[in-house]
Design a protein around this motif. Structure first.
Motif, PDB file in Angstrom:
ATOM      1  N   ASP A  53       0.813  -1.174   0.040  1.00 42.83           N
ATOM      2  CA  ASP A  53       0.000   0.089  -0.005  1.00 42.83           C
ATOM      3  C   ASP A  53       0.936   1.275  -0.039  1.00 42.83           C
ATOM      4  OD1 ASP A  53       1.077  -0.201   2.611  1.00 42.83           O
ATOM      5  OD2 ASP A  53      -0.797   0.036   3.483  1.00 42.83           O
ATOM      6  N   GLY A 104      -0.730   6.356  -5.404  1.00 45.12           N
ATOM      7  CA  GLY A 104      -1.171   5.235  -6.246  1.00 45.12           C
ATOM      8  C   GLY A 104      -0.245   4.511  -7.015  1.00 45.12           C
ATOM      9  N   ARG A 106       2.376   1.623  -7.556  1.00 41.10           N
ATOM     10  CA  ARG A 106       2.971   0.450  -6.870  1.00 41.10           C
ATOM     11  C   ARG A 106       3.797  -0.372  -7.513  1.00 41.10           C
ATOM     12  NH1 ARG A 106       0.619   3.174  -3.625  1.00 41.10           N
ATOM     13  NH2 ARG A 106      -1.067   3.019  -2.355  1.00 41.10           N
ATOM     14  N   THR A 236      -8.675   3.824  -4.998  1.00 39.63           N
ATOM     15  CA  THR A 236      -9.720   3.417  -4.221  1.00 39.63           C
ATOM     16  C   THR A 236     -11.195   3.391  -5.194  1.00 39.63           C
ATOM     17  OG1 THR A 236      -8.823   4.089  -2.220  1.00 39.63           O
ATOM     18  CG2 THR A 236     -11.189   3.160  -1.874  1.00 39.63           C
ATOM     19  N   GLU A 241     -15.177   3.904  -1.070  1.00 41.49           N
ATOM     20  CA  GLU A 241     -15.055   5.016  -0.416  1.00 41.49           C
ATOM     21  C   GLU A 241     -16.331   5.914  -0.038  1.00 41.49           C
ATOM     22  OE1 GLU A 241     -12.643   9.387  -0.866  1.00 41.49           O
ATOM     23  OE2 GLU A 241     -12.120   7.475  -2.008  1.00 41.49           O
ATOM     24  N   GLU A 285      -8.335  -4.733   0.706  1.00 40.95           N
ATOM     25  CA  GLU A 285      -7.412  -3.658   0.233  1.00 40.95           C
ATOM     26  C   GLU A 285      -8.259  -2.279  -0.050  1.00 40.95           C
ATOM     27  OE1 GLU A 285      -7.492  -6.137  -3.508  1.00 40.95           O
ATOM     28  OE2 GLU A 285      -7.425  -6.407  -1.457  1.00 40.95           O
ATOM     29  N   GLU A 289      -7.899   0.889   2.104  1.00 32.90           N
ATOM     30  CA  GLU A 289      -7.555   2.069   1.571  1.00 32.90           C
ATOM     31  C   GLU A 289      -8.387   3.305   1.940  1.00 32.90           C
ATOM     32  OE1 GLU A 289      -4.256   4.436  -0.649  1.00 32.90           O
ATOM     33  OE2 GLU A 289      -4.688   2.198   0.033  1.00 32.90           O
ATOM     34  N   ASP A 292      -8.285   4.402   5.873  1.00 30.03           N
ATOM     35  CA  ASP A 292      -7.203   5.379   6.037  1.00 30.03           C
ATOM     36  C   ASP A 292      -7.560   6.680   5.651  1.00 30.03           C
ATOM     37  OD1 ASP A 292      -6.069   3.054   7.218  1.00 30.03           O
ATOM     38  OD2 ASP A 292      -4.770   2.743   5.618  1.00 30.03           O
ATOM     39  N   GLU A 293      -7.971   6.748   4.238  1.00 28.20           N
ATOM     40  CA  GLU A 293      -8.402   8.232   3.688  1.00 28.20           C
ATOM     41  C   GLU A 293      -9.455   8.860   4.277  1.00 28.20           C
ATOM     42  OE1 GLU A 293      -7.387  11.106   1.345  1.00 28.20           O
ATOM     43  OE2 GLU A 293      -6.452   9.194   1.175  1.00 28.20           O
TER      44      GLU A 293
END
Length: 718
Positions: A53, A104, A106, A236, A241, A285, A289, A292-293
Motif C-alpha cells: 500500500d 497510487g 505500486r 480506491t 470510499e 484492500e 485504503e 485510512d483516507e
C-alpha cells in the motif's frame, strides 16, 4: 545518441551526459563536477507489486573505492556492506524524490547511483540527487520532477553554493536542500548554533540558485526523454470510499478522542476497521485504503477547522516532559527523556583514541572520535519483528542526533576522549530522534563531558489545504502520518545545530517555514528549561568507572623509544602499570587508567624514555662501563655519559675502580653536551656543590691527594 548539457552552481560547472552508458536502464545519466563523476540509473518494474500500500521506491548507492584510487581493506579486498555515509546518501536522495511520484503507484522503482570518480573535494550527495532526478525525467517512469539540489556553506559571513570540502572546513553551516521550480520539499542541515534568520536566508537563496539545474533537466527531458509509460495507479473504488464514509464519517473523531493513549487509540481504530471489513462487500484492500483516507480527512478537518488535535492539545502545546540522569550504576553516564509516550534512554561511554571509528570511504575524513548510535527495537511500538543489523532509518536518526550534538562536543585538546552515545528507544509515539537528542544531552552532562551548551530537539508538523494551514508543535505518530510535513529542529539557546525537513506534497512557501522555525524555537527553549530542572551543567567529576586520560607530547622522533622493537617496550609499560597507552604520529601520547597511581607511573616511565638530558641537572644513574680514564653512567634509558676519572671524587683517584664498579648507582651532574650529543658528567660537582661552569673549568685538573685523615691512617714521621 550521446548528448551533454552543462550549467553552473556557485561558480562550479555541473554537466549531465546521457546516451553513452547503461543503455538498457529505464533512464541513465552521468553527472560531473570537477573530477567527480557519478552514474545514475532509474528503472521500474513492468507490473505493480501485489499486497503493498505504498510506493516501493529503492535508492541504492554503490560506493566504489576505485573512484578515489583506493583498494578496500579486509581479506576479500572488495566493497562489502554499505558504509554509514553511503546509507545517508541513499536516504537523502530518496527523500528528495519520493514526494514527486504519482499517488497510487505500486511498481517497484529502483534508482542506483554509482561513484565512478571522486576528487574528494566535490560532494557526491548533491550530484546524486541531481543525477537521480535527471535519470527519472528522461525515463518512461511517471515522475513530477525535475528536482534541483544545492549545498550551502557560510564562509566569512557569505553564503557559498556547492562549496568544496576544503571550503566547508571553517563553515558554521552545512545545509542541503532539494526542490522543484515551485517550492522546497527536502532540507538537511548541520550548523554551529546559527540563528533562524541565517537558515531562512540560506533556504531562499538556495531555492533560487537551483533553478538553473532544474531548467537544464527540463531541456534534457524535452530533447532526450522517453514517452511516459502507462503505469497502473491504484485508486480506491469510489463506491467503496462512499460506503466507508457513510458508515464511519461521524464516528472517526469520537473514536480517536475517546482515548489519549496510542495503543488504545490504535485498537479502537482497528476495531472500527474490522467492523467495516465484516459488513462491506468490497475487496479488503479497497476498504482499508478508503478507511485510512477517511480517517486522515477527518483528523485534518478537525485541526484546520476546529484547531483540535487528536489528543486535545493546542497547536503549540508540548506533551508532558520528564527527565532523569544517573540511572545505571556501572555506565559512565546515562539520561532518560520522556515526552508523552515517547521515551528514550541514552548511555554515554568514554574511550581512548584507539576506540575512534576508522572510516574507509570516498571522503577525506579518516576517523571520528564522537559517535551516536540509535536503536529502535520492536517493543517500542508494541510490535514484533526480527532483530538484525540497523535499518536505514536507524542509521539516519542516529546521524541526525549526532549532528545535533556535534557542535557542542569539546575539542580533543580540552577533552581527549573518544565519545560514544547509544540511544535506546523504549517507547515511540512521535519524534524519537529529537527525544534522543535531549536524552543524549542529559547523558553527556551526567558523564561530566564539558559540552559547550545543552541541546534539545523538537518535531514540527503541518496541515495545509485550500489556502489554510496549521503548524503543529511536538507531533505524535498519528499527526505525522496524516500531516504534510515532518520538520525536526535541534539546537541550543543560542541557535540551531541540526535541521531536517520532509514535505509530502509539492512543498511549502517561505512564510510557513519562517513561522515553523519561530514556533520551534519557543518549544526548544521550553524543553531546555525542563532539562535544566534535572541537570543544568556537566558534572565536575567523571564517573569512577570512566578512564582518566593524561595527554603528553613527545618528540615524534622518539616514538620508537616508547614502542620498542616489536612493541616490546610499550607492552612492558602496559603490563607494569595497567594503563592503556595510545601514541599518535605527531608525538601525542594518550595514557588512560581508572587508577591515578597507574597513570602517574606510566607517565613517569614514558617521560624517562623520552626525556632529554639538561646541563646542570643532577641524575641518579647506573654505571654501565668502566675504563682507565673514567666511567660511563646511564642517566636516562638509552642515554649515558662519561664521568672522567678527574670528576669521580673530591680527591685524586688512583683508579676508577677504587670508587665505582659496573652496576653501582651514583649521583652525577650533566656539565656539558657537545655538538655530537656526547654527554659529560661529574660526580665531583655534586659532592662539591659546583656549577656546571666550574666543573667544566676544573675538568682534568689534578686534585689534591687525600689527606691521612681522609685515608684513615697516621702521618708518616719525618
Amino acid at each position: 545518441m550521446e548528448k551533454r548539457y552543462e550549467t553552473a552552481i556557485g561558480g562550479h560547472s555541473i554537466s549531465i551526459e546521457t546516451g553513452k552508458l547503461a543503455g538498457l536502464a529505464g533512464g541513465a545519466v552521468t553527472v560531473r563536477s570537477g573530477d567527480t563523476v557519478i552514474l545514475a540509473t532509474a528503472t521500474a518494474s513492468k507490473e505493480p507489486r501485489e499486497g503493498t500500500d505504498f510506493l516501493p521506491l529503492i535508492v541504492d548507492y554503490e560506493e566504489r573505492l576505485y573512484a578515489a584510487g583506493k583498494i578496500p581493506g579486509g581479506f576479500f579486498k572488495r566493497e562489502g556492506r554499505p558504509s554509514e555515509q553511503a546509507i545517508l546518501l541513499c536516504r537523502l536522495t530518496d527523500r528528495a524524490l519520493r514526494p514527486l511520484f504519482p499517488q497510487g503507484m505500486r511498481n517497484d522503482v529502483q534508482v542506483i547511483i554509482t561513484a565512478l570518480s571522486s576528487d574528494q573535494e566535490t560532494y557526491l550527495d548533491i550530484l546524486s540527487v541531481i543525477g537521480a532526478s535527471a535519470a527519472l525525467v528522461i525515463s518512461d517512469i511517471p515522475f513530477g520532477g525535475p528536482v534541483g539540489a544545492v549545498r550551502i556553506g557560510l564562509v566569512e559571513g557569505q553564503y557559498v553554493f556547492n562549496p568544496t570540502a576544503s571550503q566547508m572546513e571553517g563553515s558554521p553551516l552545512d545545509l542541503r536542500l532539494a526542490g522543484t521550480r515551485e517550492a522546497i520539499h527536502m532540507v538537511e542541515a548541520g550548523a554551529n548554533q546559527v540563528t533562524e534568520e541565517v537558515i531562512l536566508g540560506a533556504l531562499k537563496a538556495g531555492h533560487q540558485v537551483m533553478q538553473d539545474v532544474i531548467a537544464l533537466q527540463g531541456q534534457l527531458a524535452r530533447e532526450m526523454g522517453k514517452p511516459k509509460g502507462d503505469y497502473l495507479l491504484f485508486q480506491t473504488p469510489q463506491e467503496a470510499e462512499e460506503a466507508v464514509r457513510m458508515r464511519i464519517a461521524g464516528r472517526v473523531l469520537e473514536t480517536i478522542r475517546g482515548t489519549r493513549e496510542k495503543e488504545e487509540r490504535r485498537q479502537a481504530l482497528d476495531d472500527l476497521r474490522e467492523e467495516l471489513l465484516s459488513q462491506l462487500d468490497f475487496p479488503p484492500e479497497a476498504i482499508e485504503e478508503a478507511f485510512d483516507e477517511v480517517v486522515k480527512e477527518k483528523i485534518r478537518e478537525s485541526i484546520l477547522r476546529e484547531g483540535a488535535r487528536p489528543d486535545g492539545r493546542t497547536n503549540t502545546q508540548i506533551r508532558p516532559i520528564s527527565c532523569e540522569v544517573g540511572l545505571l550504576p556501572r555506565t559512565h553516564g546515562s539520561g532518560l527523556f520522556s515526552r508523552g509516550e515517547t521515551q528514550v534512554l541514552t548511555i554515554a561511554t568514554l574511550g581512548t583514541v584507539s576506540d575512534e571509528q576508522r572510516l574507509n570511504g570516498l571522503t577525506k575524513e579518516e576517523s571520528k572520535r564522537y559517535m551516536h548510535h540509535y536503536n529502535f527495537p520492536p517493543y517500542s511500538t508494541g510490535e514484533t519483528w526480527f532483530l538484525r543489523s540497523p535499518k536505514r532509518r536507524e542509521i539516519g536518526h542516529g546521524a541526525l542526533a549526532e549532528q545535533a550534538l556535534f557542535p557542542v562536543i569539546p575539542d580533543e585538546e580540552e577533552f581527549p576522549y573518544t565519545i560514544r552515545l547509544v540511544s535506546e528507544v523504549l517507547s515511540s509515539n512521535g519524534s524519537t530522534s529529537m527525544a534522543s537528542v535531549c536524552s543524549s544531552s542529559l547523558a553527556l552532562m551526567d558523564t561530566g563531558v564539558p559540552i559547550k551548551a545543552p541541546v534539545a530537539g523538537i518535531a514540527m508538523g503541518l496541515v495545509q489545504e485550500d489556502g489554510r494551514y496549521a503548524i503543529l508543535t511536538d507531533i505524535q505518530g498519528l499527526e505525522d502520518a496524516v500531516g504534510d510535513m515532518d520538520f525536526k529542529v535541534a539546537g541550543t539557546r543560542k541557535g540551531i545545530t541540526a535541521l531536517q525537513m520532509d514535505i509530502k506534497g509539492q512543498g511549502v512557501d517561505h512564510r510557513i517555514l519562517e513561522e515553523a522555525l519561530a514556533q520551534a524555537r519557543e518549544a526548544r527553549l521550553f524543553i531546555l528549561d525542563k532539562m535544566a530542572e534535572t541537570i543544568s551543567q556537566p558534572r565536575k567529576e567523571l564517573s569512577p568507572h570512566a578512564p582518566r586520560i593524561t595527554l603528553i607530547k613527545i618528540d615524534p622522533k622518539k616514538i620508537g623509544l616508547i614502542i620498542g622493537p616489536g612493541g616490546k617496550t610499550i607492552r612492558k609499560i602496559v603490563e607494569e602499570t595497567g594503563a592503556k597507552i595510545d601514541v599518535e604520529d605527531d608525538g601525542t601520547v594518550f595514557i588512560a587508567s581508572t587508577d591515578r597511581a597507574s597513570s602517574e607511573k606510566a607517565v613517569a616511565m614514558i617521560e624517562g624514555l623520552t626525556e632529554e638530558p639538561e646541563v646542570g641537572k643532577i641524575y641518579t644513574g647506573r654505571v654501565v662501563r668502566v675504563t682507565d680514564f673514567g666511567a660511563f653512567v646511564e642517566i636516562l634509558p638509552g642515554k649515558d655519559g662519561l664521568v672522567h676519572i678527574s670528576q669521580l671524587a673530591d680527591y685524586r683517584v688512583p683508579s676508577v675502580e677504587d670508587v665505582v664498579h659496573v652496576g653501582d648507582e651514583i649521583m652525577v651532574m650533566v656539565i656539558d653536551i657537545d655538538a655530537e650529543d656526547k654527554i659529560r658528567l661529574s660526580r665531583r660537582a655534586v659532592l662539591e656543590g659546583w656549577t656546571p661552569e666550574k666543573a667544566r673549568a676544573m675538568d682534568r685538573r689534578p686534585t689534591r691527594r687525600p689527606s691521612s685523615r681522609n685515608r684513615g691512617g697516621q702521618r708518616r714521621p719525618r
